[in-house]
Design an enzyme around this catalytic site. Structure first.
Site, short mmCIF file in Angstrom:
data_model
loop_
_atom_site.label_atom_id
_atom_site.label_comp_id
_atom_site.label_asym_id
_atom_site.label_seq_id
_atom_site.Cartn_x
_atom_site.Cartn_y
_atom_site.Cartn_z
N HIS A 308 -10.30 18.17 17.10
CA HIS A 308 -9.29 18.76 17.99
C HIS A 308 -9.59 20.24 18.17
O HIS A 308 -10.03 20.91 17.23
CB HIS A 308 -7.88 18.58 17.39
CG HIS A 308 -6.78 18.73 18.39
ND1 HIS A 308 -6.30 19.95 18.78
CD2 HIS A 308 -6.11 17.82 19.11
CE1 HIS A 308 -5.36 19.78 19.68
NE2 HIS A 308 -5.21 18.50 19.91
N ASP A 366 -4.93 10.36 19.04
CA ASP A 366 -5.47 9.17 19.71
C ASP A 366 -6.11 8.17 18.76
O ASP A 366 -6.45 7.06 19.17
CB ASP A 366 -6.51 9.61 20.75
CG ASP A 366 -5.85 10.38 21.89
OD1 ASP A 366 -6.24 11.55 22.11
OD2 ASP A 366 -4.94 9.83 22.51
C1 SDX Z 1 -6.19 15.05 22.93
O1 SDX Z 1 -5.62 19.92 23.62
C2 SDX Z 1 -4.78 19.06 23.17
O2 SDX Z 1 -3.79 19.44 22.64
C3 SDX Z 1 -5.14 17.57 23.44
C4 SDX Z 1 -4.21 16.56 22.84
C5 SDX Z 1 -2.84 16.64 23.50
O3 SDX Z 1 -1.85 16.18 22.88
O4 SDX Z 1 -2.78 17.06 24.71
O5 SDX Z 1 -4.07 16.76 21.45
C6 SDX Z 1 -4.70 15.15 23.09
O6 SDX Z 1 -6.89 15.19 23.89
C7 SDX Z 1 -6.75 14.83 21.55
C8 SDX Z 1 -8.33 14.86 21.53
C9 SDX Z 1 -8.82 13.48 22.00
N1 SDX Z 1 -10.27 13.48 22.17
C10 SDX Z 1 -11.11 12.85 21.30
O7 SDX Z 1 -10.72 12.27 20.29
C11 SDX Z 1 -12.58 12.85 21.70
C12 SDX Z 1 -13.45 13.17 20.47
N2 SDX Z 1 -13.20 14.55 20.07
C13 SDX Z 1 -14.17 15.54 20.56
O8 SDX Z 1 -14.68 15.29 21.84
C14 SDX Z 1 -13.68 16.97 20.28
O9 SDX Z 1 -13.29 17.01 18.98
C15 SDX Z 1 -12.60 17.59 21.15
C16 SDX Z 1 -12.89 17.45 22.60
C17 SDX Z 1 -11.28 16.94 20.87
C18 SDX Z 1 -12.52 19.07 20.77
O10 SDX Z 1 -13.70 19.64 21.18
P1 SDX Z 1 -14.01 21.19 20.89
O11 SDX Z 1 -12.81 21.92 20.43
O12 SDX Z 1 -14.74 21.72 22.08
O13 SDX Z 1 -14.93 21.11 19.62
P2 SDX Z 1 -16.47 21.16 19.69
O14 SDX Z 1 -16.98 20.15 20.66
O15 SDX Z 1 -16.87 22.58 19.87
O16 SDX Z 1 -16.84 20.65 18.21
C19 SDX Z 1 -17.15 21.56 17.18
C20 SDX Z 1 -18.22 20.80 16.37
C21 SDX Z 1 -19.45 20.44 17.21
O17 SDX Z 1 -20.55 20.34 16.31
P3 SDX Z 1 -21.57 21.61 16.16
O18 SDX Z 1 -21.85 22.16 17.54
O19 SDX Z 1 -20.79 22.57 15.28
O20 SDX Z 1 -22.79 21.03 15.49
O21 SDX Z 1 -17.70 19.55 15.92
C22 SDX Z 1 -18.45 18.48 16.49
C23 SDX Z 1 -19.17 19.05 17.70
O22 SDX Z 1 -20.36 18.30 17.96
N3 SDX Z 1 -17.47 17.45 16.88
C24 SDX Z 1 -17.65 16.14 16.72
C25 SDX Z 1 -16.45 15.56 17.18
N4 SDX Z 1 -15.60 16.50 17.61
C26 SDX Z 1 -16.24 17.67 17.43
N5 SDX Z 1 -18.67 15.41 16.26
C27 SDX Z 1 -18.51 14.08 16.23
N6 SDX Z 1 -17.40 13.43 16.63
C28 SDX Z 1 -16.35 14.14 17.12
N7 SDX Z 1 -15.25 13.51 17.52
#
Ligand code: SDX
Length: 433
Positions: A308, A366
Site C-alpha cells: 500500500h 483487497d
Molecule cells: C487499494 O490509495 C489507497 O488508499 C487505495 C485503497 C483505497 O482504499 O482507496 O487502499 C485501495 O487500491 C489498495 C491497493 C490494492 N492494490 C494491490 O493490491 C495491487 C498490488 N500492490 C502493488 O501494486 C502496490 O503495493 C501498490 C500499488 C498498492 C502501492 O504501490 P507503490 O506505493 O507505488 O509502491 P511501490 O510500487 O513503489 O513498491 C515499493 C516496493 C517496490 O520494490 P523495489 O522497487 O523497492 O524493489 O515494493 C514492491 C515494489 O516492487 N512491491 C511489491 C508489491 N507492492 C509493492 N512487490 C510484490 N508484490 C506487491 N504487491
C-alpha cells in the site's frame, strides 16, 4: 504561537524564499509552496504524489505507520463493530453521527431514490453480454447526467443533496442491472421494504419465478464490507473525482471518472485480481514459486492484495475482513474454503520473507474481501463494482467538501519538460528516414 516556515535558499542565485508550514489536527504538517514558482521560478516534482498534499480535508485520516483509519475522527474498528453503512454514509457526508430521526430520514430518502429511469435501464440491452460490469457501471453512471437535469447546479445546496442521495441510492440498482444483464436474467426492481444491503442482494439473486429470502448473515457481511470500503482520503479514484469535479463538470461525470480510476488492478481492481492470483497459485506447495516471481523485478507478477502507498503496517481494514472471513465462512458452512486457507498461508509465509518485511508490504483491504464476496455468491467480475458502490459515499463526501468551498479552483498540475527544444518544420521531401 509564531508561525513556522522553511527557509529555502537557491544555492546559485542566493535568493531565499520563506515557505510557510501549516499544521492540521492530525498527521504531518505541510509546506505551502504556492509562492515558490513566482519567487524562485521552480516547480516541485512528485510524479505519483507520494509526498504531496493535494487539498485540505476534514473527512478521513490515515496514519500509515500506525495502521490507523478514522472516518470524521471515529476509528474504523468501532464503526465496523457498532455502526451501519447508512449511518457511516451520513457521517462521512454530514461530518457528524446522525440522531435516530436523522438516520431514519436519510435512510428513507435513499430508499426512495433506488429506481433508475426505464430508458437508462434499456442501456444495458445495448452492452455485449460479456461486457465487464465496471464498463457498464461507469458508462451508465456518466449517462445519469443525461437524465437528471434537475440536480446538476453544483452551487445549489439542494441540488447537491439530491445528487448525493440519488447516486448513493442508484449504484446498487445499476450494479444489479449490470449483473442481471451478464447472466441473461430479468432486472429485479428495488424493494423499498428492504435495507440497503438486503435490497442489493435481492436485486442480484432474486428471480421472478420464485420467492427469494435474503440471508441476514450475507446482508450483515456486505454492510461491514461497505463500511470498510467507504472512504480512504486522497486515493487515486477520489483524487480523480476531485480533479474532474474541480472543472465544474456535473457530479455524475465526476463520479463516473472515479469509477473508471478505481477499476485499475493497482487500485480497486485488486480484489478481483487476488482471487485470480489465488487460483493461479492453486496450492500451498506453489507459494514459494509465486513469491519468487513477486520478488523478481523482471516479472510482472505482483502479490495482489499486498502492499500500500500509505500503510507501512497492517491495513486495519484487512485485519477486520480477515476476522469476518472466519465468521462468515463458518456461518455459511464454507469454513474449509480452500482459497481462504491458501490466502492465510500466503500471508503467513510472505510476512516471514525479508523482501516483504523490509518493504513493509502487508495485506491490504483487497486481500481477503474477494473471498467473502465469493462466499456470498457474487461473481468475481462484480467485486470492483462492490468496491465502487461503497466508495461512492467517499467520492460524494469529497466532492461535496470541494464544491462547497468558495475557494475551489480548477486543478491544473505542471510538469518537468524533457522533450525537444524549439525546432523548425521540415518538409516531407527533405526528411531522411
Ligand atoms: C487499494 O490509495 C489507497 O488508499 C487505495 C485503497 C483505497 O482504499 O482507496 O487502499 C485501495 O487500491 C489498495 C491497493 C490494492 N492494490 C494491490 O493490491 C495491487 C498490488 N500492490 C502493488 O501494486 C502496490 O503495493 C501498490 C500499488 C498498492 C502501492 O504501490 P507503490 O506505493 O507505488 O509502491 P511501490 O510500487 O513503489 O513498491 C515499493 C516496493 C517496490 O520494490 P523495489 O522497487 O523497492 O524493489 O515494493 C514492491 C515494489 O516492487 N512491491 C511489491 C508489491 N507492492 C509493492 N512487490 C510484490 N508484490 C506487491 N504487491
Amino acid at each position: 504561537m509564531p508561525s513556522k516556515s522553511f527557509e529555502l535558499k537557491n544555492s546559485s542565485s542566493g535568493l531565499t524564499t520563506s515557505l510557510p508550514v501549516r499544521a492540521g489536527t492530525l498527521g504531518p504538517e505541510v509546506l505551502d509552496i504556492a509562492s515558490l514558482y513566482k519567487e524562485q521560478g521552480v516547480f516541485t516534482f512528485d510524479p505519483a504524489f507520494g509526498a504531496t498534499a493535494s487539498c485540505e480535508s476534514k473527512i478521513t485520516y490515515i496514519d500509515g505507520d500506525a495502521g490507523v483509519l478514522l472516518y470524521r475522527g471515529y476509528p474504523v474498528e468501532q464503526l465496523a463493530e457498532k455502526s451501519s453503512f447508512m449511518e457511516v454514509a451520513y457521517l462521512l457526508i454530514n461530518a457528524e453521527l446522525p440522531t435516530a430521526r436523522q438516520l431514519e430520514a436519510f435512510s428513507h430518502s435513499i430508499s426512495r431514490h433506488t429506481m433508475i429511469n426505464e430508458s437508462l435501464l434499456r442501456f444495458f440491452n445495448g452492452f455485449y453480454h460479456s461486457a465487464h460490469p465496471m464498463a457498464m457501471v461507469s458508462a451508465v453512471v456518466a449517462s445519469m447526467s443525461a437524465f437528471y437535469h434537475d440536480s446538476m447546479d453544483i452551487h445549489d445546496p439542494r441540488h447537491r443533496e439530491i445528487f448525493s442521495h440519488r447516486i448513493i441510492a442508484k449504484l446498487p440498482s445499476i450494479a444489479a442491472a449490470a449483473h442481471k444483464h451478464s447472466v441473461g436474467q430479468p432486472f429485479i426492481y428495488p424493494n423499498n421494504e428492504l435495507d440497503y444491503c438486503s435490497n442489493l442482494l435481492n436485486m442480484f439473486f432474486a428471480v421472478p419465478c420464485e420467492h427469494y429470502e435474503v440471508d441476514p448473515v450475507a446482508a450483515k457481511a456486505l454492510d461491514l464490507l461497505f463500511i470498510l470500503h467507504a472512504d480512504h482520503e486522497q486515493n487515486a479514484s477520489t483524487s480523480t473525482v476531485r480533479l474532474a469535479g474541480s472543472t465544474g463538470a456535473n457530479p455524475y461525470a465526476a463520479i463516473s471518472a472515479g469509477v473508471s480510476a478505481l477499476w485499475g488492478p493497482a487500485h480497486g481492481g485488486a480484489n478481483e485480481a487476488v482471487l485470480s492470483m489465488l487460483e493461479q497459485i492453486g496450492s500451498v506447495e506453489n507459494i514459494p514459486k509465486y513469491l519468487a516471481m513477486a520478488k523478481d523485478r523482471s516479472s510482472y507478477f505482483r502479490l495482489m492484495g499486498f502492499g500500500h502507498r500509505v500503510y507501512k503496517n497492517f491495513d486495519p481494514r484487512a485485519k477486520i475482513i480477515r476476522e469476518t472471513c472466519h465468521e462468515v465462512l463458518h456461518k455459511l458452512g464454507d469454513e474449509n474454503n480452500p482459497l481462504f486457507e491458501l490466502a492465510l498461508r500466503l500471508e503467513e509465509i510472505a510476512l516471514q520473507d525479508e523482501y516483504f518485511v523490509s518493504r513493509k508490504l502487508y495485506p491490504n483491504v483487497d486481500f481477503y474481501s474477494g473471498i467473502i464476496y465469493s462466499a456470498l455468491g457474487i461473481p468475481r467480475s462484480m467485486f470492483t463494482v462492490m468496491f465502487a458502490i461503497a466508495r461512492t459515499v467517499g467520492w460524494v463526501a469529497h466532492w461535496l467538501e470541494m464544491v462547497s468551498d468558495p475557494a475551489m479552483r480548477i486543478g491544473r498540475p505542471r510538469q518537468l519538460y524533457t522533450g525537444p527544444t524549439r525546432r523548425d518544420y521540415v518538409s516531407v521531401a527533405l526528411r531522411r528516414g
